[in-house]
Write a protein that holds these residues in place. Structure first.
Motif, PDB file in Angstrom:
ATOM      1  N   ASN A  33      22.864  50.839  39.471  1.00 44.52           N
ATOM      2  CA  ASN A  33      24.220  51.030  38.981  1.00 44.52           C
ATOM      3  C   ASN A  33      25.251  51.089  40.104  1.00 44.52           C
ATOM      4  O   ASN A  33      26.405  50.731  39.901  1.00 44.52           O
ATOM      5  CB  ASN A  33      24.284  52.321  38.148  1.00 44.52           C
ATOM      6  N   ASP A  34      24.845  51.512  41.310  1.00 45.33           N
ATOM      7  CA  ASP A  34      25.833  51.661  42.370  1.00 45.33           C
ATOM      8  C   ASP A  34      26.350  50.324  42.883  1.00 45.33           C
ATOM      9  O   ASP A  34      27.335  50.281  43.620  1.00 45.33           O
ATOM     10  CB  ASP A  34      25.267  52.483  43.533  1.00 45.33           C
ATOM     11  N   ILE A  35      25.734  49.232  42.486  1.00 46.37           N
ATOM     12  CA  ILE A  35      26.226  47.924  42.905  1.00 46.37           C
ATOM     13  C   ILE A  35      27.640  47.680  42.389  1.00 46.37           C
ATOM     14  O   ILE A  35      28.423  46.938  42.976  1.00 46.37           O
ATOM     15  CB  ILE A  35      25.279  46.789  42.430  1.00 46.37           C
ATOM     16  N   LYS A  36      27.986  48.345  41.282  1.00 48.68           N
ATOM     17  CA  LYS A  36      29.331  48.184  40.726  1.00 48.68           C
ATOM     18  C   LYS A  36      30.412  48.711  41.667  1.00 48.68           C
ATOM     19  O   LYS A  36      31.581  48.409  41.497  1.00 48.68           O
ATOM     20  CB  LYS A  36      29.430  48.881  39.370  1.00 48.68           C
ATOM     21  N   LYS A  37      30.016  49.519  42.658  1.00 51.64           N
ATOM     22  CA  LYS A  37      30.988  50.067  43.597  1.00 51.64           C
ATOM     23  C   LYS A  37      31.323  49.108  44.739  1.00 51.64           C
ATOM     24  O   LYS A  37      32.131  49.427  45.601  1.00 51.64           O
ATOM     25  CB  LYS A  37      30.471  51.397  44.158  1.00 51.64           C
ATOM     26  N   SER A  38      30.695  47.951  44.735  1.00 52.71           N
ATOM     27  CA  SER A  38      30.977  46.964  45.775  1.00 52.71           C
ATOM     28  C   SER A  38      32.115  46.049  45.331  1.00 52.71           C
ATOM     29  O   SER A  38      32.033  45.426  44.272  1.00 52.71           O
ATOM     30  CB  SER A  38      29.723  46.126  46.038  1.00 52.71           C
ATOM     31  N   PRO A  39      33.181  45.927  46.123  1.00 50.99           N
ATOM     32  CA  PRO A  39      34.266  45.008  45.733  1.00 50.99           C
ATOM     33  C   PRO A  39      33.807  43.565  45.671  1.00 50.99           C
ATOM     34  O   PRO A  39      34.274  42.785  44.850  1.00 50.99           O
ATOM     35  CB  PRO A  39      35.337  45.222  46.811  1.00 50.99           C
ATOM     36  N   GLY A  40      32.863  43.200  46.547  1.00 49.70           N
ATOM     37  CA  GLY A  40      32.339  41.848  46.499  1.00 49.70           C
ATOM     38  C   GLY A  40      31.576  41.568  45.225  1.00 49.70           C
ATOM     39  O   GLY A  40      31.670  40.467  44.663  1.00 49.70           O
ATOM     40  N   VAL A  88      31.693  39.673  38.344  1.00 46.69           N
ATOM     41  CA  VAL A  88      32.464  40.106  37.165  1.00 46.69           C
ATOM     42  C   VAL A  88      33.739  39.291  37.004  1.00 46.69           C
ATOM     43  O   VAL A  88      33.985  38.694  35.949  1.00 46.69           O
ATOM     44  CB  VAL A  88      32.797  41.615  37.232  1.00 46.69           C
ATOM     45  N   LEU A  89      34.555  39.244  38.050  1.00 48.15           N
ATOM     46  CA  LEU A  89      35.892  38.664  37.914  1.00 48.15           C
ATOM     47  C   LEU A  89      35.891  37.142  37.961  1.00 48.15           C
ATOM     48  O   LEU A  89      36.546  36.494  37.148  1.00 48.15           O
ATOM     49  CB  LEU A  89      36.817  39.228  38.995  1.00 48.15           C
ATOM     50  N   GLU A  90      35.176  36.560  38.932  1.00 47.54           N
ATOM     51  CA  GLU A  90      35.158  35.094  39.008  1.00 47.54           C
ATOM     52  C   GLU A  90      34.637  34.440  37.721  1.00 47.54           C
ATOM     53  O   GLU A  90      35.222  33.469  37.248  1.00 47.54           O
ATOM     54  CB  GLU A  90      34.343  34.625  40.214  1.00 47.54           C
ATOM     55  N   ASN A 103      38.537  41.630  31.226  1.00 48.51           N
ATOM     56  CA  ASN A 103      37.312  41.637  32.028  1.00 48.51           C
ATOM     57  C   ASN A 103      36.325  42.712  31.602  1.00 48.51           C
ATOM     58  O   ASN A 103      35.124  42.466  31.549  1.00 48.51           O
ATOM     59  CB  ASN A 103      37.657  41.856  33.511  1.00 48.51           C
ATOM     60  N   TYR A 104      36.825  43.892  31.298  1.00 50.90           N
ATOM     61  CA  TYR A 104      35.954  45.038  31.055  1.00 50.90           C
ATOM     62  C   TYR A 104      35.874  45.448  29.592  1.00 50.90           C
ATOM     63  O   TYR A 104      35.158  46.390  29.246  1.00 50.90           O
ATOM     64  CB  TYR A 104      36.396  46.219  31.929  1.00 50.90           C
ATOM     65  N   GLY A 105      36.580  44.731  28.738  1.00 48.12           N
ATOM     66  CA  GLY A 105      36.450  44.966  27.303  1.00 48.12           C
ATOM     67  C   GLY A 105      37.115  46.224  26.794  1.00 48.12           C
ATOM     68  O   GLY A 105      36.913  46.623  25.640  1.00 48.12           O
ATOM     69  N   THR A 106      37.920  46.874  27.608  1.00 49.32           N
ATOM     70  CA  THR A 106      38.604  48.091  27.203  1.00 49.32           C
ATOM     71  C   THR A 106      39.802  48.304  28.125  1.00 49.32           C
ATOM     72  O   THR A 106      39.974  47.581  29.110  1.00 49.32           O
ATOM     73  CB  THR A 106      37.660  49.309  27.277  1.00 49.32           C
ATOM     74  N   THR A 107      40.636  49.265  27.818  1.00 49.25           N
ATOM     75  CA  THR A 107      41.797  49.548  28.655  1.00 49.25           C
ATOM     76  C   THR A 107      41.383  50.428  29.839  1.00 49.25           C
ATOM     77  O   THR A 107      40.346  51.101  29.790  1.00 49.25           O
ATOM     78  CB  THR A 107      42.877  50.292  27.858  1.00 49.25           C
ATOM     79  N   PRO A 108      42.177  50.453  30.907  1.00 45.88           N
ATOM     80  CA  PRO A 108      41.866  51.371  32.015  1.00 45.88           C
ATOM     81  C   PRO A 108      41.756  52.819  31.555  1.00 45.88           C
ATOM     82  O   PRO A 108      40.879  53.563  32.011  1.00 45.88           O
ATOM     83  CB  PRO A 108      43.041  51.172  32.976  1.00 45.88           C
ATOM     84  N   PHE A 109      42.624  53.236  30.636  1.00 38.14           N
ATOM     85  CA  PHE A 109      42.595  54.609  30.133  1.00 38.14           C
ATOM     86  C   PHE A 109      41.266  54.917  29.444  1.00 38.14           C
ATOM     87  O   PHE A 109      40.637  55.953  29.703  1.00 38.14           O
ATOM     88  CB  PHE A 109      43.758  54.824  29.152  1.00 38.14           C
TER      89      PHE A 109
END
Length: 295
Positions: free
Chosen positions: A97-104, A110-112, A224-230
């Motif tokens: 799960n900690d891989i999500k903390k990598s900006p790369g 995720v983003l590309e 991208n994430y299917g929900t709002t930041p809030f």
């Protein structure tokens, strides 16, 4: 246009993973992925990559990730050799799960894929010769494990696949530091959110981290994430509260404060909305489970 499913390539539902390693002498018609993601690394040669019916030239060292419901194919291959790995994205998160903390990672995995689907965006990671050699060797080892199916091969495959994912995530930041950095900024905004979700966070701050307007950041984040930041922050806070309810003796009011909620009643309402039961019921349920297994 054909839809492809992961079970076309592997019949093992308990191990949803497939790797192809080698030359592609023939064109591949444009197709959709229905239930899997695909990581592609170009090891040698060139080809024309068709993405959402648009054409892009690709070459040795290029790396890209495709999510579901996006069409792509190849034509005009010339000495074209690739690694392509098909996997379930949820399994990737479960393993580490900690891989999500990598900006790369956020940018490449995720983003590309999202931008590629929405805007026919081309890849931005092209590996250096030394980096490509490292990845190619990992690909050989994964492929050997996949073919041999020796004892423990699934664990070895995922271990080496995760090494590949982490390495590519790091290289994304290194190789793109002088290129446009839209994805890196957005990824850093998400990382800021995940590092500070227990504290008050304003949307303006997240938008500033992403170098975007508030409106644009909110839209891109939701797509991208299917929900709002809030709501993403709420989910992180409730997950933190779940851990405290299971593993601490703090009262529910204190757990609310420790989880970023200033009002325990509001905390209880949001907790039940997300988890389906109240914090008190959640704690009682896990006490019962632990008592049954002698903990």
């Amino acid at each position: 246009m054909e839809y492809m499913y992961l079970h076309y390539f592997t019949q093992d539902p308990g191990f949803p993973f497939f790797i192809q390693y080698g030359f592609h002498d023939d064109a591949m018609p444009e197709h959709f992925h229905h239930d899997f993601f695909e990581l592609v690394i170009v090891l040698n040669g060139t080809a024309t990559h068709i993405v959402n019916s648009e054409e892009f030239f690709i070459k040795k060292g290029d790396v890209f990730v495709f999510n579901m419901d996006i069409s792509h194919g190849y034509k005009d291959p010339h000495n074209f050799k690739i690694i392509n790995i098909m996997y379930k994205p949820e399994r990737l998160h479960e393993i580490c799960n900690d891989i999500k903390k990598s900006p790369g990672y956020q940018a490449l995995f995720v983003l590309e894929p999202f931008f590629r689907k929405k805007y026919s965006f081309s890849n931005t990671l092209s590996l250096s010769i030394s980096s490509l050699e490292y990845i190619a060797e990992l690909g050989v080892r994964i492929n050997e494990e996949y073919k041999s199916k020796a004892q423990g091969y699934q664990t070895m495959i995922y271990a080496r696949f995760m090494e590949m994912v982490v390495y590519l995530s790091r290289q994304y930041v290194i190789e793109n530091k002088h290129l446009h950095d839209t994805f890196i900024h957005l990824a850093k905004a998400v990382l800021f959110l995940e590092d500070n979700y227990l504290n008050p966070i304003k949307l303006e701050k997240l938008a500033d981290e992403a170098h975007m307007s508030i409106r644009h950041f909110n839209r891109i984040f939701k797509e991208n994430y299917g929900t709002t930041p809030f709501n993403y922050i709420l989910q992180l806070r409730v997950n933190h509260a779940c851990s405290l309810l299971k593993n601490s003796k703090l009262c529910i009011a204190d757990i609310a404060l420790e989880s970023g909620f200033s009002d325990s009643n509001y905390f209880s309402r949001q907790f039940k909305k997300i988890i389906g039961i109240t914090p008190k019921e959640y704690r009682a349920r896990y006490k019962l489970i632990y008592s049954k297994i002698g903990l």
